[in-house]
Design an enzyme around this catalytic site. Structure first.
Site: not given
Length: 618
Positions: A358-359, A285, A2, A102
């Protein structure tokens, strides 16, 4: 995921600032398009929030969130992945929950157990503002490694303004007349971003990760609660089970989750471990550039593990059309042009999912960069006397005995400064010529220097290398990821940066991370077991854009115009003759100074878009 904004005043009523808070919420709607709200105490504190609904998507999860008693207010950007464990403990203590979010767990944990307990035990990514009405006290905190943003401004009317976006700070009425901090602009030209505890404008900072602040009528204090330099050796062991547990925990969501799949080691391993437990969609992509495109590798891997795989091919024109979005998305000066493909893939994924894994992380945790391997073999020579250094440099010039040495080992005052320069933008050697003021040294470089050991022991200087990577280079990576994903209203999570994985990686010996000239060895070997050796150990490509060519062709005229006609308060810091020389060297002589030139161009674009943002100043 957020966005939050708020003001705490030490001396005055700030209800007249409500309209400004409304404008801030409007300008960060992309961070939270699902709901927005404002809460204040009718006196000296006000907080606004925009929500991207991920867990408990009902109105019960909206923020700012008040406790049942009405004495505590929380604005929280992020996710707590082990919240259910502590929710059970709070229920035993008599807390009655109205939601499954949470956020509510964090609210009552702070109320019941305090800031120290929460920061020590909660695992997640976060920036939050927790206000105690009875004490008239505000707590601000940012996660251990800086995954989520938080900016602070100190105004002349003795108020503190905080926000998820830097433009909200610098356009605030009593801060907007503050001058630029030239030393921070210099750091930006070196690193490509302005690091923690500094800001482009005086009296503004990026709140440092791993820190919390206590703000009350007596003033404010900022305390560091986590340090990779001082981290206690963990009992956790770096293992497949540990990584898979963290990845599965970060699937918690009431909306669909996907994963970025580049075709590289980290994203492939993450995709395998998650998909092995729960079917998940992967997003890739690609381009028509054979050197950088990895869609074939990613597609083959996805088929191998029977994973739903979405692929988009983009053209050079697609990237160029993203340039304007790139300026809009980054409300602070930012010069890593890999943000452009990050925006493209975020837009693609956002059409399908609301959360993405994401890695990012293993390169910094496990010595995944070539510069790390270079320092493993050459770092010890920095601690030789100058005569020995000169001898080795001369020998290295005529033989292959010292292939990793460079002349900077003679000129830098300490190992920290020596390695710090490895993180500078390509072409940053031009900074002394084009930029008149001195450049500030990054806060976390000073922090690491003051709290670690500098000696010839390989274990110690390699720990220093990793501390600098985590606290400086990783910050640029995380900043890029957050702004690109949130611009398209998608929450990006980084499982490799969970507390347990970070602690285990820090505790592991160098040999578990580096084998010969292979860094990130543990992660590569684990992936090799799931696929094959060639896939796990193939050359790293990265998702590149042809910026050097663009600066000579497609955007050349605009770059010359903006760099050589900067606004006056930027122009005064630069040497115009040297700027012309730099641009000409790149565009006419075929040299590649794309990194430093893009940083100049991005700086002017940022100034024009965000520094005088009319919607906030009107």
């Amino acid at each position: 995921m957020c966005g939050l904004v708020g003001i705490y005043s030490f001396k005055r009523n700030i209800l007249d600032r409500k309209e400004y808070i409304k404008k801030c919420l409007l300008t960060m709607k992309h961070r939270g398009p699902d709901s927005h709200a404002i809460w204040h105490n009718n006196a000296n504190y006000i907080s606004g929030f925009v929500r991207l609904s991920i867990r408990d998507i009902s109105n019960h999860g909206n923020q700012p969130m008040l406790s049942n008693c009405g004495n505590f207010c929380l604005s929280f950007n992020g996710e707590i992945y082990n919240s259910e464990k502590y929710k059970a403990l709070l229920i035993r203590e008599g807390v009655q929950f109205a939601s499954s979010s949470d956020t509510e767990v964090l609210l009552y944990a702070l109320k019941s157990w305090g800031i120290q307990f929460v920061l020590e035990h909660f695992d997640g990514m976060f920036a939050f503002a927790f206000y105690d009405l009875q004490k008239n006290e505000l707590l601000l905190a940012r996660d251990r490694l800086g995954i989520k943003p938080l900016y602070i401004g100190f105004d002349k009317n003795e108020s503190i303004i905080f926000s998820s976006q830097y433009d909200h700070i610098i356009n605030y009425a009593s801060i907007q007349q503050e001058a630029f901090d030239p030393s921070s602009i210099g750091t930006y030209l070196q690193l490509g971003y302005i690091p923690d505890n500094a800001g482009a404008i005086n009296k503004t900072i990026l709140f440092p990760h791993g820190h919390y602040a206590v703000i009350n009528s007596a003033g404010y204090t900022i305390t560091q609660y986590y340090s990779s330099v001082k981290s206690v050796l963990s009992q956790q062991v770096l293992s497949e089970a540990l990584i898979q547990k963290a990845a599965i925990e970060q699937l918690v969501s009431d909306v669909e989750v996907g994963v970025f799949l580049s075709g590289g080691v980290d994203s492939s391993l993450l995709a395998y471990l998650v998909n092995n437990k729960q079917p998940i969609s992967a997003f890739t992509v690609g381009t028509n550039d054979a050197y950088s495109d990895e869609t074939n590798d990613a597609t083959g891997f996805a088929k191998r593990i029977q994973m739903n795989h979405q692929v988009a091919k983009v053209t050079e024109q697609d990237f160029i059309e993203t340039l304007e979005d790139n300026t809009e998305a980054y409300s602070e000066p930012f010069a890593d042009f890999s943000s452009i493909p990050s925006l493209v893939i975020s837009k693609f994924a956002a059409a399908h999912v609301k959360v993405i894994l994401s890695g990012d992380g293993p390169d910094e945790l496990s010595y995944g960069y070539y510069r790390n391997i270079k320092l493993l073999h050459a770092g010890k020579y920095f601690f030789d006397n100058n005569l020995a250094k000169v001898a080795k440099l001369i020998s290295g010039r005529f033989t292959s005995k010292y292939p990793f040495l460079d002349s900077r080992i003679l000129t830098q005052k300490d190992f920290y400064t020596y390695y710090y320069q490895y993180l500078f933008l390509f072409g940053s050697s031009w900074v002394p010529a084009i930029f008149k003021p001195a450049c500030a040294e990054a806060y976390f470089l000073q922090n690491i220097r003051n709290n670690s050991m500098q000696d010839v022991t390989q274990q110690n200087y390699m720990h220093t290398v990793r501390d600098i990577e985590l606290n400086l280079h990783l910050q640029r990576v995380l900043l890029k990821l957050d702004r690109a994903s949130m611009f398209h209203s998608i929450e990006a999570r980084v499982p490799y940066l969970s507390n347990n994985i970070v602690d285990a990686a820090m505790a592991a010996g160098i040999q578990q991370h580096i084998n010969g000239h292979e860094g990130k060895y543990f992660f590569k070997e684990l992936l090799a077991q799931k696929t094959d050796h060639d896939y796990a150990y193939k050359q790293k490509k990265g998702f590149l854009v042809p910026m050097a060519a663009w600066l000579r062709n497609q955007i050349k005229a605009d770059v010359y115009d903006k760099v050589l006609n900067m606004p006056a308060d930027l122009d005064s810091m630069f040497n115009r003759n040297q700027l012309i020389k730099l641009l000409d060297k790149h565009t006419k002589d075929g040299k590649d100074f794309s990194g430093i030139i893009w940083s100049l161009y991005a700086l002017v674009n940022w100034y024009n878009k965000h520094y005088n943002k009319q919607i906030l100043r009107s």
